[in-house]
Design an enzyme around this catalytic site. Sequence first.
Site, mmCIF file in Angstrom:
data_model
loop_
_atom_site.group_PDB
_atom_site.id
_atom_site.type_symbol
_atom_site.label_atom_id
_atom_site.label_comp_id
_atom_site.label_asym_id
_atom_site.label_seq_id
_atom_site.Cartn_x
_atom_site.Cartn_y
_atom_site.Cartn_z
ATOM 1 C CE LYS A 1 -2.440 1.168 3.948
ATOM 2 N NZ LYS A 1 -2.305 2.598 4.262
ATOM 3 N NE ARG B 1 6.603 6.411 0.432
ATOM 4 C CZ ARG B 1 5.862 6.231 1.511
ATOM 5 N NH1 ARG B 1 4.716 5.572 1.452
ATOM 6 N NH2 ARG B 1 6.258 6.721 2.694
ATOM 7 C CG ASP C 1 1.584 1.002 9.752
ATOM 8 O OD1 ASP C 1 1.219 1.870 10.563
ATOM 9 O OD2 ASP C 1 1.886 1.258 8.568
ATOM 10 N NE ARG D 1 -3.696 1.464 13.770
ATOM 11 C CZ ARG D 1 -3.141 1.608 12.567
ATOM 12 N NH1 ARG D 1 -1.828 1.683 12.452
ATOM 13 N NH2 ARG D 1 -3.898 1.667 11.485
HETATM 14 C C1 S3P Z 1 3.133 5.305 6.139
HETATM 15 C C2 S3P Z 1 3.835 5.748 7.221
HETATM 16 C C3 S3P Z 1 3.365 5.556 8.604
HETATM 17 C C4 S3P Z 1 2.361 4.441 8.693
HETATM 18 C C5 S3P Z 1 1.297 4.569 7.657
HETATM 19 C C6 S3P Z 1 1.884 4.538 6.262
HETATM 20 C C7 S3P Z 1 3.675 5.577 4.802
HETATM 21 O O1 S3P Z 1 2.752 6.745 9.038
HETATM 22 O O2 S3P Z 1 1.794 4.395 9.980
HETATM 23 O O3 S3P Z 1 0.380 3.490 7.774
HETATM 24 O O4 S3P Z 1 3.227 4.981 3.805
HETATM 25 O O5 S3P Z 1 4.577 6.408 4.709
HETATM 26 P P1 S3P Z 1 3.646 7.976 9.592
HETATM 27 O O6 S3P Z 1 4.642 8.228 8.565
HETATM 28 O O7 S3P Z 1 2.752 9.135 9.776
HETATM 29 O O8 S3P Z 1 4.196 7.449 10.885
#
Ligand code: S3P
Length: 434
Positions: free
Chosen positions: A19, A24, A321, A352
């Site tokens: 994901k 990105r 996560d 969480r």
């Molecule tokens: C993500 C970064 C994390 C993660 C989120 C996805 C990402 O968040 O918790 O599920 O794709 O860069 P943060 O960067 O805000 O910690």
Amino acid sequence: MRIEPAPWVRGSLRVPGDKSISHRALLLAGLAAGRSYLGHCSDAADVAATRHLLEAVGVATFDRGPGQVGVLGRGRWRWLAPEGPIDCANSGSTMRMGAGALAGHAILAVLDGDGSLRQRPMARVATVLGPLGATVRCLGDGGRPPLEVCGRAPLAGDVTVRPPVASAQLKTAVLLAGVSASGPVTVEEPVATRDHTERILPLAGISCRVEAAAEGRPWRVTVAPGEPEPFGLTVPGDLSSAAAFRALGAMHPAAELRLEGVGLNPLRAGLLDVLGAMGARIAVELASEPAAGEPTGSVSVRSGPLVGTVVAGALVPRAIDELPLVAVLGTQAEGVTEIRDAAELRVKESDRIEAICAGLRAMGAEIEPSPDGLRVRGPVRLRGARVSARSDHRIAMALAVAAAVADGPTEIEGAESVAISYPGFFDALRAVCD
Ligand code: S3P
């Protein structure tokens, strides 16, 4: 959703595309003028939200088959003003990283979302994009969405940004904005977060220099602005989706499971280190070819005794996560498992820390929250119960694997939220437990 205890866990599994990487790749493809192609793109609802954002600014995306997505990018500075607020649904990634990509366009966009997203902190996006000359305002109370992004083309260059929290989403927002700046843009992070963006940018011909952290020096990433070229890539299997099965395989007394074609990015694969520290029987085989600039491979896991561990410091962003799963693993490990330095967990799709503690406590776990983590003592025999996922996909998956090792059936309320990151999760769970 009703989950019965699993008699065994066995087989081999290929999880959908990552994901984080899909978000990105889609946004970068939107900034490239021409057609880009993604293979094994995530089918998650969150990723659909990013596609929706792109469509709203005039970037067409099209399906060419399962997991095959084409993007007809408009090029940097050439996104169109959206006609109304853009609905990011439940996706914090779409809102934060999308704001970064939008910032380099001389347009005004308002990003909104569902009830959960409207509770999440967004002032941090304004903090990191402001120095580049974008005007970002939180229209909700206390720095909450909707988020208004008033971009500028080009953005200011020769800027160094220091995000107020360790967040790969914020780093990515700055790097995607940096593509459209008038000079190099640097992000400095005291603790390194996942580097998927740094690995994708070069695939579109954008130079990105990484200086790894050293004694007393932060992790520094510098993007040199330029017109991204259209690209093609294959997204590796989602490490976080695979994580639920890794945890299940390590905890279940009759388990032998193999996960194929999964991402192994070291800044994302903290759960492997945690499982190693807990004594799990886990083996990793690295594939010879990277995918999307990422190391990938297969991971095999089988039953074995676990011991408690501490997850803190630099390990936290590398497993952010997966921390609800660490709590579940802690219920089956000998001794105490503790999570610290993870206050960010309180501002994810749900709180969480509270959500996993409440769910596991209802199942008989000895677990206590703390302001920045939790403490769990094991091993305990979990018992089936009625629990709530609080509409949070990661909590739903963590409680589902807890249910698979519990005595008696468990009812998970809000389990449909798995579609946010892994729509086929319950089918995959059934497949390895039947
Ligand atoms: C993500 C970064 C994390 C993660 C989120 C996805 C990402 O968040 O918790 O599920 O794709 O860069 P943060 O960067 O805000 O910690």
